[in-house]
Write an enzyme that holds these catalytic residues in place. Structure first.
Site, PDB file in Angstrom:
ATOM      1  N   HIS A  99      -2.749 -75.616  31.422  1.00  0.00           N
ATOM      2  CA  HIS A  99      -3.144 -75.042  32.712  1.00  0.00           C
ATOM      3  C   HIS A  99      -3.182 -76.124  33.783  1.00  0.00           C
ATOM      4  O   HIS A  99      -3.512 -77.269  33.509  1.00  0.00           O
ATOM      5  CB  HIS A  99      -4.506 -74.349  32.613  1.00  0.00           C
ATOM      6  CG  HIS A  99      -5.575 -75.205  31.989  1.00  0.00           C
ATOM      7  ND1 HIS A  99      -5.702 -75.356  30.628  1.00  0.00           N
ATOM      8  CD2 HIS A  99      -6.544 -75.960  32.545  1.00  0.00           C
ATOM      9  CE1 HIS A  99      -6.714 -76.172  30.369  1.00  0.00           C
ATOM     10  NE2 HIS A  99      -7.237 -76.564  31.518  1.00  0.00           N
ATOM     11  N   HIS A 101      -4.909 -77.256  37.294  1.00  0.00           N
ATOM     12  CA  HIS A 101      -6.073 -77.037  38.161  1.00  0.00           C
ATOM     13  C   HIS A 101      -5.657 -77.255  39.615  1.00  0.00           C
ATOM     14  O   HIS A 101      -4.966 -78.231  39.918  1.00  0.00           O
ATOM     15  CB  HIS A 101      -7.170 -78.067  37.871  1.00  0.00           C
ATOM     16  CG  HIS A 101      -7.761 -78.010  36.494  1.00  0.00           C
ATOM     17  ND1 HIS A 101      -8.995 -77.488  36.227  1.00  0.00           N
ATOM     18  CD2 HIS A 101      -7.288 -78.435  35.294  1.00  0.00           C
ATOM     19  CE1 HIS A 101      -9.273 -77.598  34.932  1.00  0.00           C
ATOM     20  NE2 HIS A 101      -8.244 -78.178  34.347  1.00  0.00           N
TER      21      HIS A 101
HETATM   22  P1  AMP Z   1      -9.616 -78.400  30.847  1.00  0.00           P
HETATM   23  O1  AMP Z   1     -10.774 -79.328  30.686  1.00  0.00           O
HETATM   24  O2  AMP Z   1      -8.505 -78.973  31.667  1.00  0.00           O
HETATM   25  O3  AMP Z   1      -9.144 -77.829  29.519  1.00  0.00           O
HETATM   26  O4  AMP Z   1     -10.182 -77.215  31.718  1.00  0.00           O
HETATM   27  C1  AMP Z   1     -10.579 -75.986  31.232  1.00  0.00           C
HETATM   28  C2  AMP Z   1     -11.085 -75.204  32.417  1.00  0.00           C
HETATM   29  O5  AMP Z   1     -11.151 -73.828  32.058  1.00  0.00           O
HETATM   30  C3  AMP Z   1     -12.500 -75.615  32.858  1.00  0.00           C
HETATM   31  O6  AMP Z   1     -12.444 -75.993  34.238  1.00  0.00           O
HETATM   32  C4  AMP Z   1     -13.331 -74.354  32.630  1.00  0.00           C
HETATM   33  O7  AMP Z   1     -14.311 -74.176  33.600  1.00  0.00           O
HETATM   34  C5  AMP Z   1     -12.269 -73.257  32.674  1.00  0.00           C
HETATM   35  N1  AMP Z   1     -12.588 -72.043  31.928  1.00  0.00           N
HETATM   36  C6  AMP Z   1     -12.977 -71.938  30.651  1.00  0.00           C
HETATM   37  N2  AMP Z   1     -13.135 -70.656  30.298  1.00  0.00           N
HETATM   38  C7  AMP Z   1     -12.819 -69.907  31.379  1.00  0.00           C
HETATM   39  C8  AMP Z   1     -12.788 -68.511  31.657  1.00  0.00           C
HETATM   40  N3  AMP Z   1     -13.107 -67.596  30.735  1.00  0.00           N
HETATM   41  N4  AMP Z   1     -12.394 -68.108  32.897  1.00  0.00           N
HETATM   42  C9  AMP Z   1     -12.075 -69.022  33.843  1.00  0.00           C
HETATM   43  N5  AMP Z   1     -12.087 -70.345  33.636  1.00  0.00           N
HETATM   44  C10 AMP Z   1     -12.458 -70.795  32.440  1.00  0.00           C
END
Ligand code: AMP
Ligand code: ZN
Length: 147
Positions: A99, A101
């Site tokens: 993903h 950001h």
């Molecule tokens: P990463 O550390 O790059 O894997 O980021 C994962 C991101 O996913 C974090 O910023 C979380 O806040 C976000 N996240 C986790 N679960 C959800 C969810 N159900 N809906 C939206 N964002 C999420």
């Protein structure tokens, strides 16, 4: 993938606030934002690593990500935005569905990335490292390394 939280969002099995969707990608609000408006862009197909995402999908993610960044500036009066991507646990990846950001930034948002700046021991060391990376890059097929 069965247990992947972002695949569940794609399938509509768990809720998300969607901002953009097409045949290849989905963008939705991050549940625990760095700054309010923080958005995630994902490929609809499950990829653990960015490295296996096909070029057309990765290109779409980048392009839509930039449009969303501009939309954050317009809608939220942000002064700029950060793209951020963690690939691998050691890099801070928590959700194992690749993903991108998009984080809106304000001059006074008091958020600081821990961005350090090291110095190479010598130009030779730096050049040798560059050569090694280029060699490994040529071995991968068009840069799309398999997981
Ligand atoms: P990463 O550390 O790059 O894997 O980021 C994962 C991101 O996913 C974090 O910023 C979380 O806040 C976000 N996240 C986790 N679960 C959800 C969810 N159900 N809906 C939206 N964002 C999420
Ligand atoms: Zn997934």
């Amino acid at each position: 993938m069965n247990n992947c939280i972002f695949c569940k969002i794609v399938k509509g099995e768990i809720p998300a606030i969607k901002l953009y969707e097409d045949d290849l990608i989905l963008a939705f609000m991050d549940i625990a934002p760095i700054n309010f408006g923080h958005t995630l862009v994902i490929p609809k197909e499950h990829h653990t690593s960015t490295a296996t995402i096909p070029e057309n999908v990765a290109g779409r993610m980048f392009r839509v990500g930039a449009r969303l960044g501009v939309a954050q500036k317009r809608a939220l009066e942000a002064d700029g935005y950060n793209f951020h991507l963690s690939d691998g646990t050691v890099a801070g990846q928590v959700v194992m569905h690749a993903h991108l950001h998009i984080v809106p930034r304000w001059t006074d948002d008091s958020f600081h990335w821990n961005w350090r700046q090291l110095k190479y021991e010598s130009e030779e060391v730096r050049n040798e490292m560059a050569e090694k990376i280029v060699k490994a890059f040529k071995l991968s097929s068009e840069g799309e390394e398999k997981e």
